[in-house]
Design a protein around this motif. Sequence first.
Motif, PDB file in Angstrom:
ATOM      1  N   ARG A   1       0.745  -1.025   0.209  1.00  0.00           N
ATOM      2  CA  ARG A   1      -0.012  -0.059   0.031  1.00  0.00           C
ATOM      3  C   ARG A   1       0.904   1.337  -0.124  1.00  0.00           C
ATOM      4  N   GLY A   2       0.360   2.245  -0.470  1.00  0.00           N
ATOM      5  CA  GLY A   2       1.068   3.473  -0.572  1.00  0.00           C
ATOM      6  C   GLY A   2       0.971   4.583  -1.485  1.00  0.00           C
ATOM      7  N   VAL A   3       1.876   5.145  -1.731  1.00  0.00           N
ATOM      8  CA  VAL A   3       1.706   6.319  -2.906  1.00  0.00           C
ATOM      9  C   VAL A   3       1.631   5.673  -4.344  1.00  0.00           C
ATOM     10  N   PRO A   4       0.622   5.921  -5.147  1.00  0.00           N
ATOM     11  CA  PRO A   4       0.533   5.332  -6.290  1.00  0.00           C
ATOM     12  C   PRO A   4       1.606   5.895  -7.343  1.00  0.00           C
ATOM     13  N   GLU A   5       1.614   5.080  -8.410  1.00  0.00           N
ATOM     14  CA  GLU A   5       2.681   5.717  -9.435  1.00  0.00           C
ATOM     15  C   GLU A   5       2.155   6.855 -10.083  1.00  0.00           C
ATOM     16  N   GLY A   6       2.930   8.063 -10.289  1.00  0.00           N
ATOM     17  CA  GLY A   6       2.525   9.104 -10.794  1.00  0.00           C
ATOM     18  C   GLY A   6       1.877   9.967  -9.661  1.00  0.00           C
ATOM     19  N   GLY A   7       1.645   9.600  -8.572  1.00  0.00           N
ATOM     20  CA  GLY A   7       0.842  10.345  -7.178  1.00  0.00           C
ATOM     21  C   GLY A   7       1.868  11.480  -6.684  1.00  0.00           C
ATOM     22  N   GLU A   8       0.965  12.620  -6.322  1.00  0.00           N
ATOM     23  CA  GLU A   8       1.839  13.755  -5.745  1.00  0.00           C
ATOM     24  C   GLU A   8       1.449  13.634  -4.181  1.00  0.00           C
ATOM     25  N   LEU A   9       2.502  13.849  -3.436  1.00  0.00           N
ATOM     26  CA  LEU A   9       2.117  13.592  -1.907  1.00  0.00           C
ATOM     27  C   LEU A   9       1.144  14.553  -1.402  1.00  0.00           C
ATOM     28  N   GLU A  10       1.058  15.892  -2.094  1.00  0.00           N
ATOM     29  CA  GLU A  10       0.059  16.903  -1.459  1.00  0.00           C
ATOM     30  C   GLU A  10      -1.236  16.301  -1.412  1.00  0.00           C
ATOM     31  N   TYR A  11      -1.743  15.482  -2.402  1.00  0.00           N
ATOM     32  CA  TYR A  11      -3.112  15.150  -2.722  1.00  0.00           C
ATOM     33  C   TYR A  11      -3.030  13.624  -1.901  1.00  0.00           C
ATOM     34  N   LEU A  12      -2.452  13.173  -1.162  1.00  0.00           N
ATOM     35  CA  LEU A  12      -2.524  11.923  -0.471  1.00  0.00           C
ATOM     36  C   LEU A  12      -2.916  12.242   0.905  1.00  0.00           C
TER      37      LEU A  12
ATOM     38  N   GLU B   1      -3.164  11.219   5.295  1.00  0.00           N
ATOM     39  CA  GLU B   1      -2.246  10.663   6.028  1.00  0.00           C
ATOM     40  C   GLU B   1      -2.237   9.197   6.049  1.00  0.00           C
ATOM     41  N   HIS B   2      -3.100   8.552   5.943  1.00  0.00           N
ATOM     42  CA  HIS B   2      -3.170   7.214   6.014  1.00  0.00           C
ATOM     43  C   HIS B   2      -2.297   6.447   4.887  1.00  0.00           C
ATOM     44  N   THR B   3      -2.641   6.991   3.714  1.00  0.00           N
ATOM     45  CA  THR B   3      -1.778   6.410   2.634  1.00  0.00           C
ATOM     46  C   THR B   3      -0.329   6.632   2.871  1.00  0.00           C
ATOM     47  N   LEU B   4      -0.039   7.851   3.258  1.00  0.00           N
ATOM     48  CA  LEU B   4       1.361   8.349   3.369  1.00  0.00           C
ATOM     49  C   LEU B   4       2.072   7.299   4.672  1.00  0.00           C
ATOM     50  N   SER B   5       1.347   7.073   5.673  1.00  0.00           N
ATOM     51  CA  SER B   5       1.738   6.292   6.755  1.00  0.00           C
ATOM     52  C   SER B   5       1.946   4.910   6.198  1.00  0.00           C
ATOM     53  N   ARG B   6       1.161   4.341   5.275  1.00  0.00           N
ATOM     54  CA  ARG B   6       1.408   2.890   4.850  1.00  0.00           C
ATOM     55  C   ARG B   6       2.631   3.053   3.938  1.00  0.00           C
ATOM     56  N   ALA B   7       2.828   4.080   3.110  1.00  0.00           N
ATOM     57  CA  ALA B   7       4.035   4.086   2.381  1.00  0.00           C
ATOM     58  C   ALA B   7       5.097   4.084   3.028  1.00  0.00           C
ATOM     59  N   LEU B   8       5.431   4.760   4.041  1.00  0.00           N
ATOM     60  CA  LEU B   8       6.599   4.866   5.117  1.00  0.00           C
ATOM     61  C   LEU B   8       6.772   3.678   5.711  1.00  0.00           C
ATOM     62  N   ASP B   9       5.689   2.955   6.205  1.00  0.00           N
ATOM     63  CA  ASP B   9       5.821   1.637   6.927  1.00  0.00           C
ATOM     64  C   ASP B   9       6.344   0.590   5.911  1.00  0.00           C
ATOM     65  N   GLN B  10       5.929   0.590   4.601  1.00  0.00           N
ATOM     66  CA  GLN B  10       6.172  -0.287   3.575  1.00  0.00           C
ATOM     67  C   GLN B  10       7.222   0.038   2.581  1.00  0.00           C
ATOM     68  N   ARG B  11       8.228   0.938   2.907  1.00  0.00           N
ATOM     69  CA  ARG B  11       9.373   1.395   2.188  1.00  0.00           C
ATOM     70  C   ARG B  11      10.227   0.184   1.847  1.00  0.00           C
ATOM     71  N   ILE B  12      10.835   0.395   0.907  1.00  0.00           N
ATOM     72  CA  ILE B  12      11.807  -0.709   0.474  1.00  0.00           C
ATOM     73  C   ILE B  12      13.373  -0.083   0.269  1.00  0.00           C
ATOM     74  N   SER B  13      14.244  -0.723   0.101  1.00  0.00           N
ATOM     75  CA  SER B  13      15.581  -0.405  -0.145  1.00  0.00           C
ATOM     76  C   SER B  13      15.650   0.191  -1.255  1.00  0.00           C
ATOM     77  N   TRP B  14      16.405   1.178  -1.563  1.00  0.00           N
ATOM     78  CA  TRP B  14      16.591   2.021  -2.852  1.00  0.00           C
ATOM     79  C   TRP B  14      17.361   1.063  -4.060  1.00  0.00           C
ATOM     80  N   ASP B  15      18.274   0.044  -3.665  1.00  0.00           N
ATOM     81  CA  ASP B  15      18.669  -0.793  -4.313  1.00  0.00           C
ATOM     82  C   ASP B  15      17.804  -2.040  -5.044  1.00  0.00           C
TER      83      ASP B  15
END
Length: 200
Positions: free
Chosen positions: A169-180, A182-196
């Motif tokens: 769950r989290g930020v959709p492809e092409g999505g801008e943070l200002e339109y998301l 707080e629940h979606t942003l929280s999910r995106a942070l919780d499910q972050r992945i390594s840059w590599d």
Amino acid sequence: MPAPLGRVVEMLSTLPGVGPKTAMRLGLNLLSRPASETVALADALKLLHEQVGFCDICGCFAEKGLCQQCDDPAREGDTVCIVEQPVDVLMMERGHNYRGHYHVLHGRLSPVDGVGPEELNLAALDRRVEAGIKELILATSATVDGEATAHYIARRYRDAGVRISRIARGVPEGGELEYLDEHTLSRALDQRISWDNGSI
């Protein structure tokens, strides 16, 4: 307006997303078309319930006993993605990336609406897990009821020797943070992945 046209407009307005004005436009459009096209549409609607049912295995839409996915020997038989409704399978298939099978619950847990585990398609899922599935992918909606359903299924099969995962769950492809929210942003942070490991 003539009674037959009024009946068509009335029936069309019961469809989701179709208000009275849109129903009127659709009804008038059907009236302006050749009668053969209207009859063809009526025949197609008649055959919809006569020829389309649900898959004997997964519960998705099927013209006969099995849906296209369950009838495809090239798909991965030991991976099952759990969704709430048959339309969710159609949406998942648009990506052309998932090659496993599906299981449709035909709903989600909702105590307020009187929907408990007995009302969901879980007995069939029990049989599939017992047959040797290796992974269950929880793809229920990101609503309160969808999350509750995912947690219930995870608890139900946690000791069944099957790997249980959840779609990200989290930020959709092409999505801008200002339109998301707080629940979606929280999910995106919780499910972050390594840059590599990312796709960038």
